[in-house]
Design a protein around this motif. Structure first.
Motif, PDB file in Angstrom:
ATOM      1  N   TRP A   1      75.986  40.887   7.492  1.00 35.81           N
ATOM      2  CA  TRP A   1      75.199  39.657   7.351  1.00 35.81           C
ATOM      3  C   TRP A   1      74.111  39.876   6.298  1.00 35.81           C
TER       4      TRP A   1
ATOM      5  N   GLN B   1      70.926  37.851   5.850  1.00 33.66           N
ATOM      6  CA  GLN B   1      69.957  37.997   6.942  1.00 33.66           C
ATOM      7  C   GLN B   1      69.278  39.369   6.911  1.00 33.66           C
TER       8      GLN B   1
ATOM      9  N   ASP C   1      78.402  35.375   0.275  1.00 31.21           N
ATOM     10  CA  ASP C   1      77.987  36.775   0.375  1.00 31.21           C
ATOM     11  C   ASP C   1      78.858  37.628  -0.541  1.00 31.21           C
TER      12      ASP C   1
END
Length: 348
Positions: A101, A104, A297
């Protein structure tokens, strides 16, 4: 060095005396930029939509280049390596990064975007050189068989379009509607095809964008009050199985919710910032819609995307309409903002 700096709404200027970056931390690399690009996300500060944006910021978060110098902690790269940078800066070590992630990440950042993402500002790629922190995570090698511009688009817009298709759970045989036919939307269409979409509907108000999408196999659909009816007519009355929203406005997301079929999936990859969207919960509940938001991403997606590009399954460069020297970057911003360019690549 030469670099493009933001100085206020609609004011981007090239300077010849920006500070040349240097290694500041052991994990840094200094990259000589070969290609950079203007992204739709860059238009938010360009238009003065981000009040906190700092004058003098060097813009740009899409770039490829050649490694010039590395810090003592860098293990995966040496001077002379061709590389593409992820637009997202992530440490690779925190709990979020270990789960994949990266947006994040505890130390997340975005090149050329001040502190809008994260708490540390990093100068961007509309320059001759860039300091890349966490180089072993943020950079990715470019194979000889892949061109600089092909790799450039993996660093953001292709990864974002791919995130939409994956987040939309596109399956073989699906009809996929893409709302917004800018570079991200166009590449989301390509990704949907790779995942097995049988038909792609290209929804956009601009005829030029619809025409480009049609040239690459999509069915063009103009926007308007009759959009849901148009989509139903094209899908035997059902609506699209998956809708990928690549604009980032309330209106675009509302359109996506209207044209998806019952129990369909909407994945929004447009850069949303609304605090008070009038969410049609009655419609969403009645149709049992799955709504997901996704941020591209490149760190997670670049390996499979590089394989797809290298193997000829996707060539993202068709979205590029203009190639300009860095000295003409201000004109590139104007063209892109006015809808006269689909994607602008800058050459130092």
């Amino acid at each position: 060095m030469k670099a493009l700096q933001w100085h206020g709404a609609y004011q981007v200027k090239l300077t010849d005396d920006a500070a040349t970056p240097r290694v500041e931390d052991p994990g840094d690399a200094i990259v000589r930029v070969v290609r950079s690009a203007i992204c739709g996300t860059d238009l938010h500060p360009y238009r003065g939509e981000i009040a906190s944006f700092t004058p003098g910021t060097v813009t740009g978060h899409e770039f490829t280049g050649v490694v010039e110098t590395v810090g003592p902690g860098v293990r995966g790269f040496v001077p002379g390596d061709r590389v593409v940078a992820s637009d997202i800066i992530a440490c690779g070590d925190c709990g979020a990064c270990r789960r994949g992630w990266h947006y994040q990440c505890d130390r997340v950042g975005l090149f050329g975007y001040d502190t809008v993402v994260g708490t540390t500002a990093f100068a961007g790629g509309h320059a001759e050189y860039v300091r890349v922190p966490f180089a072993d995570v943020v950079l990715f090698p470019v194979p000889d068989a892949v061109g600089d511009e092909q790799a450039l688009l993996i660093g953001d817009v292709l990864a974002t379009g791919y995130a939409g298709a994956v987040g939309g759970e596109v399956r073989p045989g699906d009809t996929v509607a893409v709302v917004g036919c800018g570079p991200v939307g166009l590449l989301a269409m390509q990704a949907a095809r790779v995942l097995g979409a049988a038909a792609v509907l290209a929804v956009d108000p601009l005829e030029s964008r619809r025409a480009l999408a049609a040239h690459h196999g999509a069915h063009p659909v103009p926007t308007g009050t009759d959009l849901p009816a148009r989509v139903r007519d094209l899908t035997d009355g059902r609506g699209a199985d998956v809708v990928l929203e690549a604009v980032g406005t309330d209106a675009a997301l509302l359109s996506a919710l209207e044209i998806v079929r019952p129990r369909g999936v909407v994945c929004a990859v447009g850069s949303h910032a609304s605090e008070a969207m009038p969410m049609p919960t009655r419609l969403a509940f009645a149709k049992e819609i799955t709504l997901r938001f996704a941020v591209g991403d490149p760190i997670s997606a670049r390996e499979p995307l590089m394989k797809l590009v290298r193997g000829g399954r996707i060539d993202p460069t068709f979205v590029i309409s203009h190639r300009l020297p860095l000295s003409e970057a201000a004109e590139g911003f104007r063209l892109f903002d006015a809808g006269e360019a689909s994607k602008v690549v800058l050459i130092p």
